[in-house]
Design a protein around this motif. Sequence first.
Motif, PDB file in Angstrom:
ATOM      1  N   LYS A  32      29.229  34.094 -20.015  1.00 12.54           N
ATOM      2  CA  LYS A  32      27.659  33.864 -19.352  1.00 12.54           C
ATOM      3  C   LYS A  32      27.578  34.376 -17.814  1.00 12.54           C
ATOM      4  N   MET A  33      27.027  35.045 -17.424  1.00 12.59           N
ATOM      5  CA  MET A  33      26.975  35.412 -16.141  1.00 12.59           C
ATOM      6  C   MET A  33      25.457  34.940 -15.113  1.00 12.59           C
ATOM      7  N   ILE A  34      25.541  34.233 -14.580  1.00 14.41           N
ATOM      8  CA  ILE A  34      24.618  33.463 -13.557  1.00 14.41           C
ATOM      9  C   ILE A  34      24.380  33.239 -12.731  1.00 14.41           C
ATOM     10  N   ASN A  35      22.931  34.468 -12.312  1.00 18.84           N
ATOM     11  CA  ASN A  35      23.142  34.840 -10.757  1.00 18.84           C
ATOM     12  C   ASN A  35      22.134  33.519 -10.132  1.00 18.84           C
ATOM     13  N   THR A  36      22.726  33.061  -9.132  1.00 13.74           N
ATOM     14  CA  THR A  36      22.740  32.311  -8.347  1.00 13.74           C
ATOM     15  C   THR A  36      21.965  32.073  -6.790  1.00 13.74           C
ATOM     16  N   HIS A  37      22.389  33.522  -6.758  1.00 15.47           N
ATOM     17  CA  HIS A  37      21.330  34.028  -5.843  1.00 15.47           C
ATOM     18  C   HIS A  37      19.613  33.700  -5.868  1.00 15.47           C
ATOM     19  N   GLY A  38      19.241  32.173  -4.983  1.00 16.84           N
ATOM     20  CA  GLY A  38      17.906  32.423  -4.387  1.00 16.84           C
ATOM     21  C   GLY A  38      17.083  31.405  -5.661  1.00 16.84           C
ATOM     22  N   MET A  39      18.508  30.277  -5.962  1.00 17.96           N
ATOM     23  CA  MET A  39      17.983  29.259  -6.626  1.00 17.96           C
ATOM     24  C   MET A  39      17.911  28.107  -6.147  1.00 17.96           C
ATOM     25  N   SER A  40      17.185  27.482  -6.298  1.00 16.72           N
ATOM     26  CA  SER A  40      17.132  25.042  -6.089  1.00 16.72           C
ATOM     27  C   SER A  40      17.880  24.469  -6.056  1.00 16.72           C
ATOM     28  N   GLU A  41      18.205  24.162  -5.305  1.00 13.98           N
ATOM     29  CA  GLU A  41      19.335  22.782  -5.058  1.00 13.98           C
ATOM     30  C   GLU A  41      19.395  22.174  -6.760  1.00 13.98           C
ATOM     31  N   LYS A  42      17.790  22.291  -6.996  1.00 16.40           N
ATOM     32  CA  LYS A  42      17.786  21.643  -8.352  1.00 16.40           C
ATOM     33  C   LYS A  42      18.439  22.315  -9.577  1.00 16.40           C
ATOM     34  N   GLU A  43      17.950  24.174  -9.040  1.00 19.90           N
ATOM     35  CA  GLU A  43      18.316  24.829 -10.617  1.00 19.90           C
ATOM     36  C   GLU A  43      19.489  24.723 -11.154  1.00 19.90           C
ATOM     37  N   GLU A  44      20.520  24.632  -9.320  1.00 18.24           N
ATOM     38  CA  GLU A  44      22.019  24.759  -9.019  1.00 18.24           C
ATOM     39  C   GLU A  44      22.462  23.460  -9.821  1.00 18.24           C
ATOM     40  N   LYS A  45      22.330  22.047  -9.023  1.00 19.90           N
ATOM     41  CA  LYS A  45      22.672  21.189 -10.427  1.00 19.90           C
ATOM     42  C   LYS A  45      22.202  21.047 -11.825  1.00 19.90           C
ATOM     43  N   TYR A  46      21.551  21.814 -12.073  1.00 18.40           N
ATOM     44  CA  TYR A  46      21.352  22.343 -13.536  1.00 18.40           C
ATOM     45  C   TYR A  46      21.936  23.038 -14.489  1.00 18.40           C
ATOM     46  N   ILE A  47      22.693  23.779 -13.587  1.00 18.92           N
ATOM     47  CA  ILE A  47      23.744  24.967 -14.374  1.00 18.92           C
ATOM     48  C   ILE A  47      24.830  24.221 -14.082  1.00 18.92           C
ATOM     49  N   GLN A  48      25.073  23.460 -13.558  1.00 16.18           N
ATOM     50  CA  GLN A  48      25.877  22.900 -13.387  1.00 16.18           C
ATOM     51  C   GLN A  48      26.754  22.049 -14.498  1.00 16.18           C
ATOM     52  N   SER A  49      25.400  21.238 -15.158  1.00 16.45           N
ATOM     53  CA  SER A  49      26.215  20.191 -14.982  1.00 16.45           C
ATOM     54  C   SER A  49      25.945  20.879 -16.494  1.00 16.45           C
ATOM     55  N   GLU A  50      25.285  21.905 -16.927  1.00 15.45           N
ATOM     56  CA  GLU A  50      25.753  23.045 -18.017  1.00 15.45           C
ATOM     57  C   GLU A  50      27.271  22.927 -18.449  1.00 15.45           C
ATOM     58  N   VAL A  51      28.222  23.599 -17.329  1.00 16.06           N
ATOM     59  CA  VAL A  51      29.552  23.696 -16.624  1.00 16.06           C
ATOM     60  C   VAL A  51      30.410  22.429 -17.019  1.00 16.06           C
ATOM     61  N   ASN A  52      29.600  20.903 -16.667  1.00 14.91           N
ATOM     62  CA  ASN A  52      30.338  19.855 -17.114  1.00 14.91           C
ATOM     63  C   ASN A  52      30.372  19.529 -17.930  1.00 14.91           C
ATOM     64  N   LEU A  53      29.235  19.562 -18.744  1.00 16.31           N
ATOM     65  CA  LEU A  53      29.082  18.865 -19.895  1.00 16.31           C
ATOM     66  C   LEU A  53      30.335  19.530 -21.201  1.00 16.31           C
ATOM     67  N   LEU A  54      30.283  20.882 -20.657  1.00 18.84           N
ATOM     68  CA  LEU A  54      31.585  21.910 -21.578  1.00 18.84           C
ATOM     69  C   LEU A  54      32.659  21.463 -21.116  1.00 18.84           C
ATOM     70  N   LYS A  55      32.905  21.196 -20.532  1.00 16.99           N
ATOM     71  CA  LYS A  55      34.193  21.030 -20.213  1.00 16.99           C
ATOM     72  C   LYS A  55      34.395  19.249 -20.644  1.00 16.99           C
ATOM     73  N   LYS A  56      33.355  18.077 -21.174  1.00 14.54           N
ATOM     74  CA  LYS A  56      32.878  16.755 -21.483  1.00 14.54           C
ATOM     75  C   LYS A  56      33.603  17.314 -23.003  1.00 14.54           C
ATOM     76  N   VAL A  57      32.994  17.847 -23.436  1.00 10.34           N
ATOM     77  CA  VAL A  57      32.540  17.834 -25.157  1.00 10.34           C
ATOM     78  C   VAL A  57      33.778  18.714 -25.793  1.00 10.34           C
ATOM     79  N   GLN A  58      34.580  19.393 -24.501  1.00 11.94           N
ATOM     80  CA  GLN A  58      35.890  19.930 -26.434  1.00 11.94           C
ATOM     81  C   GLN A  58      36.798  19.258 -27.234  1.00 11.94           C
ATOM     82  N   HIS A  59      35.884  20.166 -28.272  1.00 12.07           N
ATOM     83  CA  HIS A  59      35.831  19.752 -29.763  1.00 12.07           C
ATOM     84  C   HIS A  59      36.375  21.036 -30.520  1.00 12.07           C
ATOM     85  N   PRO A  60      37.252  20.789 -31.770  1.00  9.71           N
ATOM     86  CA  PRO A  60      37.444  22.074 -32.290  1.00  9.71           C
ATOM     87  C   PRO A  60      36.342  22.603 -33.047  1.00  9.71           C
TER      88      PRO A  60
END
Length: 352
Positions: free
Chosen positions: A33-61
């Motif tokens: 999943k390629m996400i263009n971060t150019h021109g993103m607001s700080e809120k939007e960057e945090k939103y994207i990072q939250s998805e990464v953090n959730l994916l890391k946290k919910v590892q399950h078969p």
Amino acid sequence: MDSYEKVRVVGRGAFGVCWLCRDKISSAKVIVKMINTHGMSEKEEKYIQSEVNLLKKVQHPLIIGYIDYFTIDNQLAIVMQYAEGGTLEKLINEQRQIKENIPEKTVLEYFTQILIALDHMHSKHIVHRDLKPANILMNRRKTILKLSDFGISKELGTKSAASTVIGTPNYLSPEICESRPYNQKSDMWSLGCVLFELLQLERAFDGENLPAIVMKITQGRLKQMGEHVTPEAKKLVDALLKTNEKSRPDVTDLLVDPVVLPYLISIHCDLGRLEPPTTDKRKPSASLSSRLRTYPTQSTLRAHSSSMSLLSSQHLTPTPSSIETGMKPLIKNLSQSRISSQARYHQHRFTE
């Protein structure tokens, strides 16, 4: 992207593009999943990072696997497991076109897998908020499901409730439609909508426009189910689609339900095998019901018998409350003791 070779675009979203890629070393197919971060607001960057953090946290078969993430040319790349079987929505559409209902045993096996995945998420106080057939992926043989798309999932405190109106309209819970605070019980409503759709091959709540859909949801005006659906399955749907969220069961209630329990034990027995099976070179049958083992095997029955013996040895009175008390630790132990072997074995089976 030095490690991956692009194959084709498989999806586009609000923030970027999903590519089917091939690992240059292992040749394994993955989704990047390629996400263009150019021109993103700080809120939007945090939103994207939250998805990464959730994916890391919910590892399950039974949740789509997170593999890696990296940045390249003002883009954030999230590498995830690829599901060759497509989405549950695609399967429902295919069955609707040929006018063939999905066998109820198959539906309940799918339903139980979704329950197990939700149980893992809810135990970490995470609400999916967009549970629907399009966000449930399948392996090639259509025997294993995995939850996906955590872009709008929200992590809650133990006693907190979210209030943002978000999600797909047809699967929104009444409390979200009415802008009331909501929690994990909102996912249970969406799960009821998914179960209804698997059984009926049509949406539980539909309309010409958003206001019409919202009105049906808030009033609980559920379509009548066909005669091919058993009373037990109808009871599950009715329980999940209670307009009062306090009346809905949670995941742990359903995992000890007599209708669900045999499927739960069967799934845990299957995932508990340490050695993966020999790759089957035979072509899968065109019939959905013949592709899936949706009946208890001898090993399942033995496991069920052993479970009952365990309860008996603990001198439990066979009432609903004591069965629930006895089975919950058993289910928890099954899950905890096999989680590492599940992950290895499941990774193999999901590519089939």
